[in-house]
Write an enzyme that holds these catalytic residues in place. Structure first.
Site, short mmCIF file in Angstrom:
data_model
loop_
_atom_site.label_atom_id
_atom_site.label_comp_id
_atom_site.label_asym_id
_atom_site.label_seq_id
_atom_site.Cartn_x
_atom_site.Cartn_y
_atom_site.Cartn_z
N GLY A 75 -37.17 -14.02 -19.57
CA GLY A 75 -38.53 -14.48 -19.85
C GLY A 75 -39.11 -13.82 -21.09
N THR A 76 -38.99 -12.50 -21.13
CA THR A 76 -39.52 -11.74 -22.27
C THR A 76 -38.43 -11.19 -23.18
OG1 THR A 76 -39.43 -9.71 -20.98
CG2 THR A 76 -41.51 -10.95 -20.95
N GLY A 77 -37.20 -11.14 -22.69
CA GLY A 77 -36.11 -10.48 -23.42
C GLY A 77 -36.07 -8.98 -23.15
N VAL A 78 -37.07 -8.49 -22.43
CA VAL A 78 -37.21 -7.04 -22.26
C VAL A 78 -36.25 -6.50 -21.18
CG1 VAL A 78 -38.78 -5.18 -21.61
CG2 VAL A 78 -39.57 -6.99 -23.12
N GLY A 79 -36.35 -7.05 -19.98
CA GLY A 79 -35.53 -6.52 -18.88
C GLY A 79 -34.05 -6.64 -19.15
N HIS A 93 -29.77 -1.66 -40.57
CA HIS A 93 -30.00 -0.23 -40.39
C HIS A 93 -29.45 0.31 -39.07
CE1 HIS A 93 -33.64 -0.08 -43.38
NE2 HIS A 93 -32.56 -0.65 -43.89
N ASN A 94 -29.44 -0.50 -38.04
CA ASN A 94 -29.09 0.00 -36.70
C ASN A 94 -27.78 -0.57 -36.17
OD1 ASN A 94 -32.39 -0.90 -36.48
ND2 ASN A 94 -31.87 1.26 -36.48
N ARG A 122 -40.02 -17.15 -22.83
CA ARG A 122 -41.46 -17.39 -22.61
C ARG A 122 -42.31 -16.84 -23.75
NH1 ARG A 122 -41.27 -15.63 -16.25
NH2 ARG A 122 -40.99 -17.74 -15.39
N ARG A 176 -26.56 6.20 -45.21
CA ARG A 176 -27.48 7.13 -44.54
C ARG A 176 -27.77 6.72 -43.09
NH1 ARG A 176 -30.80 3.47 -47.12
NH2 ARG A 176 -32.81 2.98 -46.14
N ARG A 200 -27.66 8.56 -38.44
CA ARG A 200 -28.59 8.34 -37.32
C ARG A 200 -27.89 7.67 -36.13
NH1 ARG A 200 -32.26 6.31 -42.25
NH2 ARG A 200 -32.77 8.38 -43.00
C1 RB5 Z 1 -38.33 -13.27 -14.43
O1 RB5 Z 1 -39.46 -13.68 -13.75
C2 RB5 Z 1 -38.72 -12.30 -15.53
O2 RB5 Z 1 -39.14 -11.09 -14.99
C3 RB5 Z 1 -37.56 -12.08 -16.48
O3 RB5 Z 1 -37.16 -13.29 -17.01
C4 RB5 Z 1 -37.81 -11.19 -17.66
O4 RB5 Z 1 -38.97 -11.56 -18.35
C5 RB5 Z 1 -37.77 -9.74 -17.42
O5 RB5 Z 1 -37.84 -8.90 -18.35
#
Ligand code: RB5
Length: 148
Positions: A67-71, A99-100, A110, A133, A137
């Protein structure tokens, strides 16, 4: 180039559009480790699978979408040797390569519109790691990984 892709239930159609885009434009082989069902699917599973095949060298790079790419990005970064960037614009995607030396890209279905996602993918797939350089790192990051 061989790419592993992974996603949760939020990003099934979006993942298919990104796969098609990469295959049509670059002709790269893409291996799908994500879910193709809209039933609830826990993103760490896909993050782990994709990160493991990148880390082992079975594929060159990984792309992860939730959804966010974060988890899914946090999950991937738990695997040794993975440098995953969670990205919502092309500039960071490009610099994260230069760089990384990021080997996994994540973004949110989303959060990022599909056309912007294609621009992010373009920058990330075409930018080269600059070494020099920056290697000092990256070696420091590897040391952190070894110590923990
Ligand atoms: C699912 O609802 C949502 O948590 C997942 O897609 C994501 O955004 C988590 O980081």
């Amino acid at each position: 180039m061989k790419i592993a892709i992974g996603n949760d239930h939020v990003a099934v159609d979006y993942k298919n559009q990104i796969m098609e885009y990469i295959q049509d434009k670059y002709g790269y082989e893409i291996i799908n480790y994500g879910t193709d069902s809209v039933e609830r699917y826990n993103y760490p599973e896909a993050g782990k699978k994709v990160a493991e095949v990148v880390s082992s060298g079975k594929v060159d790079r990984g792309i992860l979408i939730c959804g966010t790419g974060v988890g899914i990005g946090i999950s991937a970064n738990k695997i040794k040797g993975i440098r995953c960037v969670t990205c919502s614009e092309p500039y960071s995607a490009k610099l994260s390569r230069q760089h990384n030396d990021t080997n996994v890209l994540s973004f949110g279905a989303r959060v990022v519109g599909i056309e912007l996602a294609k621009m992010i993918v373009d920058e990330w797939l075409t930018a080269e790691y600059e070494g020099g350089r920056h290697q000092v790192r990256l070696d420091m990051i590897s040391d952190i990984e070894k110590d923990n």
